[in-house]
Design a protein around this motif. Structure first.
Motif, PDB file in Angstrom:
ATOM      1  N   ASP A 140       0.829  -1.205   0.000  1.00 43.91           N
ATOM      2  CA  ASP A 140       0.000   0.000   0.000  1.00 43.91           C
ATOM      3  C   ASP A 140       0.861   1.252   0.000  1.00 43.91           C
ATOM      4  OD1 ASP A 140      -2.327  -1.476   0.042  1.00 43.91           O
ATOM      5  OD2 ASP A 140      -2.465  -1.482   2.227  1.00 43.91           O
ATOM      6  N   GLY A 141       1.918   1.243   0.815  1.00 42.93           N
ATOM      7  CA  GLY A 141       2.804   2.398   0.880  1.00 42.93           C
ATOM      8  C   GLY A 141       3.538   2.633  -0.424  1.00 42.93           C
ATOM      9  N   ILE A 142       3.981   1.563  -1.051  1.00 44.06           N
ATOM     10  CA  ILE A 142       4.692   1.690  -2.328  1.00 44.06           C
ATOM     11  C   ILE A 142       3.747   2.199  -3.408  1.00 44.06           C
ATOM     12  CG2 ILE A 142       5.943   0.424  -4.126  1.00 44.06           C
ATOM     13  CD1 ILE A 142       6.872  -1.505  -1.883  1.00 44.06           C
ATOM     14  N   LEU A 143       2.498   1.715  -3.392  1.00 46.34           N
ATOM     15  CA  LEU A 143       1.511   2.187  -4.363  1.00 46.34           C
ATOM     16  C   LEU A 143       1.309   3.694  -4.225  1.00 46.34           C
ATOM     17  CD1 LEU A 143      -0.651   1.765  -6.530  1.00 46.34           C
ATOM     18  CD2 LEU A 143      -2.247   1.114  -4.704  1.00 46.34           C
ATOM     19  N   ALA A 144       1.230   4.178  -2.996  1.00 47.38           N
ATOM     20  CA  ALA A 144       1.072   5.616  -2.777  1.00 47.38           C
ATOM     21  C   ALA A 144       2.264   6.385  -3.332  1.00 47.38           C
ATOM     22  CB  ALA A 144       0.899   5.900  -1.287  1.00 47.38           C
ATOM     23  N   GLU A 145       3.472   5.861  -3.123  1.00 49.60           N
ATOM     24  CA  GLU A 145       4.679   6.508  -3.647  1.00 49.60           C
ATOM     25  C   GLU A 145       4.672   6.517  -5.173  1.00 49.60           C
ATOM     26  OE1 GLU A 145       8.513   5.474  -1.955  1.00 49.60           O
ATOM     27  OE2 GLU A 145       7.490   4.591  -0.235  1.00 49.60           O
ATOM     28  N   LEU A 146       4.237   5.419  -5.767  1.00 46.85           N
ATOM     29  CA  LEU A 146       4.178   5.344  -7.223  1.00 46.85           C
ATOM     30  C   LEU A 146       3.230   6.397  -7.795  1.00 46.85           C
ATOM     31  CD1 LEU A 146       4.100   1.488  -7.854  1.00 46.85           C
ATOM     32  CD2 LEU A 146       5.774   3.079  -8.808  1.00 46.85           C
ATOM     33  N   LEU A 147       2.076   6.524  -7.173  1.00 49.12           N
ATOM     34  CA  LEU A 147       1.102   7.505  -7.653  1.00 49.12           C
ATOM     35  C   LEU A 147       1.635   8.928  -7.511  1.00 49.12           C
ATOM     36  CD1 LEU A 147      -2.108   5.825  -6.300  1.00 49.12           C
ATOM     37  CD2 LEU A 147      -1.690   6.421  -8.688  1.00 49.12           C
ATOM     38  N   THR A 148       2.274   9.207  -6.384  1.00 47.05           N
ATOM     39  CA  THR A 148       2.860  10.528  -6.191  1.00 47.05           C
ATOM     40  C   THR A 148       3.923  10.810  -7.231  1.00 47.05           C
ATOM     41  OG1 THR A 148       2.424  10.416  -3.797  1.00 47.05           O
ATOM     42  CG2 THR A 148       4.073  12.015  -4.546  1.00 47.05           C
ATOM     43  N   GLY A 149       4.770   9.810  -7.489  1.00 48.03           N
ATOM     44  CA  GLY A 149       5.811   9.972  -8.500  1.00 48.03           C
ATOM     45  C   GLY A 149       5.246  10.152  -9.892  1.00 48.03           C
ATOM     46  N   LEU A 150       4.172   9.409 -10.199  1.00 49.75           N
ATOM     47  CA  LEU A 150       3.540   9.516 -11.511  1.00 49.75           C
ATOM     48  C   LEU A 150       2.965  10.913 -11.723  1.00 49.75           C
ATOM     49  CD1 LEU A 150       2.522   8.101 -14.130  1.00 49.75           C
ATOM     50  CD2 LEU A 150       0.457   7.515 -12.863  1.00 49.75           C
ATOM     51  N   VAL A 151       2.283  11.420 -10.709  1.00 53.91           N
ATOM     52  CA  VAL A 151       1.700  12.757 -10.815  1.00 53.91           C
ATOM     53  C   VAL A 151       2.795  13.804 -10.977  1.00 53.91           C
ATOM     54  CG1 VAL A 151       0.358  14.516  -9.603  1.00 53.91           C
ATOM     55  CG2 VAL A 151      -0.392  12.137  -9.553  1.00 53.91           C
ATOM     56  N   ARG A 160      -3.124  24.843 -18.818  1.00 56.24           N
ATOM     57  CA  ARG A 160      -3.675  25.270 -17.526  1.00 56.24           C
ATOM     58  C   ARG A 160      -4.694  24.258 -17.008  1.00 56.24           C
ATOM     59  NH1 ARG A 160      -3.353  30.512 -19.891  1.00 56.24           N
ATOM     60  NH2 ARG A 160      -5.491  30.331 -20.673  1.00 56.24           N
ATOM     61  N   HIS A 161      -5.494  23.685 -17.924  1.00 57.59           N
ATOM     62  CA  HIS A 161      -6.440  22.636 -17.509  1.00 57.59           C
ATOM     63  C   HIS A 161      -5.690  21.444 -16.924  1.00 57.59           C
ATOM     64  CE1 HIS A 161      -9.492  19.510 -17.617  1.00 57.59           C
ATOM     65  NE2 HIS A 161      -8.735  18.817 -18.452  1.00 57.59           N
ATOM     66  N   ARG A 162      -4.631  21.026 -17.596  1.00 55.81           N
ATOM     67  CA  ARG A 162      -3.845  19.902 -17.089  1.00 55.81           C
ATOM     68  C   ARG A 162      -3.231  20.230 -15.742  1.00 55.81           C
ATOM     69  NH1 ARG A 162      -0.498  18.376 -22.621  1.00 55.81           N
ATOM     70  NH2 ARG A 162      -2.270  17.549 -23.816  1.00 55.81           N
ATOM     71  N   GLU A 163      -2.777  21.463 -15.595  1.00 59.38           N
ATOM     72  CA  GLU A 163      -2.164  21.864 -14.332  1.00 59.38           C
ATOM     73  C   GLU A 163      -3.167  21.781 -13.188  1.00 59.38           C
ATOM     74  OE1 GLU A 163       0.265  25.695 -12.440  1.00 59.38           O
ATOM     75  OE2 GLU A 163      -0.274  25.645 -14.577  1.00 59.38           O
ATOM     76  N   ARG A 164      -4.394  22.224 -13.427  1.00 55.03           N
ATOM     77  CA  ARG A 164      -5.420  22.146 -12.392  1.00 55.03           C
ATOM     78  C   ARG A 164      -5.721  20.696 -12.019  1.00 55.03           C
ATOM     79  NH1 ARG A 164      -7.654  26.428 -15.519  1.00 55.03           N
ATOM     80  NH2 ARG A 164      -9.007  24.955 -16.648  1.00 55.03           N
ATOM     81  N   VAL A 165      -5.836  19.840 -13.035  1.00 57.41           N
ATOM     82  CA  VAL A 165      -6.102  18.424 -12.783  1.00 57.41           C
ATOM     83  C   VAL A 165      -4.965  17.809 -11.971  1.00 57.41           C
ATOM     84  CG1 VAL A 165      -6.327  16.155 -13.870  1.00 57.41           C
ATOM     85  CG2 VAL A 165      -7.549  18.118 -14.823  1.00 57.41           C
ATOM     86  N   LEU A 166      -3.731  18.115 -12.346  1.00 57.73           N
ATOM     87  CA  LEU A 166      -2.575  17.531 -11.668  1.00 57.73           C
ATOM     88  C   LEU A 166      -2.425  18.056 -10.244  1.00 57.73           C
ATOM     89  CD1 LEU A 166      -0.141  17.572 -14.709  1.00 57.73           C
ATOM     90  CD2 LEU A 166      -1.035  15.538 -13.562  1.00 57.73           C
TER      91      LEU A 166
END
Length: 330
Positions: free
Chosen positions: A79-90, A109-115
């Motif tokens: 679970d912790g690694i998955l969270a790190e992966l998502l943070t890194g992906l974003v 700007r739309h992409r920036e808001r989503v990210l």
């Protein structure tokens, strides 16, 4: 020929070994023809059983209750690694969006808001939510990122559950858990599949995505020569998530690998840090990965088939399969 060819797949759902082998060899044959190796390409597409095999470990990830959804790893480490992966992906997506290029300012700007929204969801301030929220949080991030489509980096995932399932596989492998009745962890069982496919003769290894992690670790335990290791769309240099968890440490070229070529596409978000030679130590023969950029057409470039169809990828594979045994190193 002095070597066989072994393919190693990455993240994704269940795979049909025969069908996958046909798809991968067909793509590689296209690349070989473009590189001037039509004879070997013909042998590949003719189904010459002596040339290649496909190391299929996807079923080891399968959760019969999941029905295509996220497959939980069963422990907090994954679970912790998955969270790190998502943070890194974003973060990687944000860097790419900020890099400029073709999109109009309003699109950027739309992409920036989503990210920005996804970043907040990926790293909530209240960590007391516990492991119960890990998959839910991942699904929230993935759902937010779906608003970026048809932007290439996320276009390959048709639904948030599929994105989370795929990234969770990386986390589950690196968590080194999920032992079976005999005490073998999930990552060990996966590497055993590759060792079976490799056999006890020289083999050219072509690995994609998570398969590059599997191949690197498995080849460290192999004493038979590997004339060429090819890695495609590799996450090996994800410095906060993957690289620190590789085995053995520090990461290095396996001793019996004689040449290592690493290919990356500029739009492949999984290969966000593509220059593996900066993060991998040489073996005693001085062999380091050599990274080369490829540029595929279309929206989703992380596909193994798109990499394999490139002449720059297929040419060295053909040469390694037909080279004399005294081939030199990198």
């Amino acid at each position: 020929m002095v070597a066989r060819l072994v393919f190693v797949h990455g993240i994704g759902g269940l795979r049909d070994t025969v069908g996958e082998l046909a798809e991968w060899t067909g793509a590689l044959a296209d690349g070989m023809r473009a590189a001037g190796h039509s004879g070997l390409a013909a042998r590949l597409t003719a189904g010459d059983a002596g040339i290649c095999s496909f190391a299929n470990y996807a079923d080891l990830f399968a959760d019969p209750e999941a029905q295509g959804g996220p497959e939980p790893g069963g422990d907090g480490a994954a679970d912790g690694i998955l969270a790190e992966l998502l943070t890194g992906l974003v973060s990687a997506l944000a860097e790419e969006n900020a890099g400029g290029g073709e999109p109009r300012d309003d699109v950027r700007r739309h992409r920036e808001r989503v990210l920005d929204h996804a970043r907040a969801e990926a790293a909530p301030a209240d960590q007391a939510q516990g492991a119960l929220s890990a998959v839910r949080r991942a699904l929230n991030v993935a759902t937010t990122l779906m608003a970026l489509r048809p932007w290439g980096p996320v276009a390959g995932w048709a639904a948030p559950k599929l994105m989370v399932r795929d990234l969770a596989q990386v986390a589950r492998y690196l968590a080194r858990g999920e032992s079976d009745a005999s005490g073998l962890t999930l990552d060990t069982r996966i590497r055993r599949r590759l060792h079976t496919a490799l056999g006890d003769t020289p083999a050219v290894v072509v690995a994609h995505s998570l398969g590059t992690v599997v191949a690197l670790e498995a080849l460290h335990a192999r004493t038979v020569r590997t004339p060429l290791l090819v890695t495609l769309g590799s996450p090996l240099s994800m410095r906060t998530v993957v690289r620190p968890r590789l085995r053995p440490q520090p990461p290095s070229t396996p001793e019996h690998v004689e040449r290592w070529l690493n290919f990356w596409d500029k739009d492949d978000i999984i290969a966000a840090r593509p220059r593996l030679e900066r993060d991998i130590a040489p073996n005693t023969s001085g062999v380091l990965p050599r990274s080369r950029r490829t540029d595929a057409d279309g929206v989703w470039v992380h596909s193994a088939a798109k990499y394999l169809a490139q002449a720059a990828v297929a040419g060295p594979v053909a040469e390694a399969l037909t080279a004399p045994e005294h081939r030199s190193g990198s």
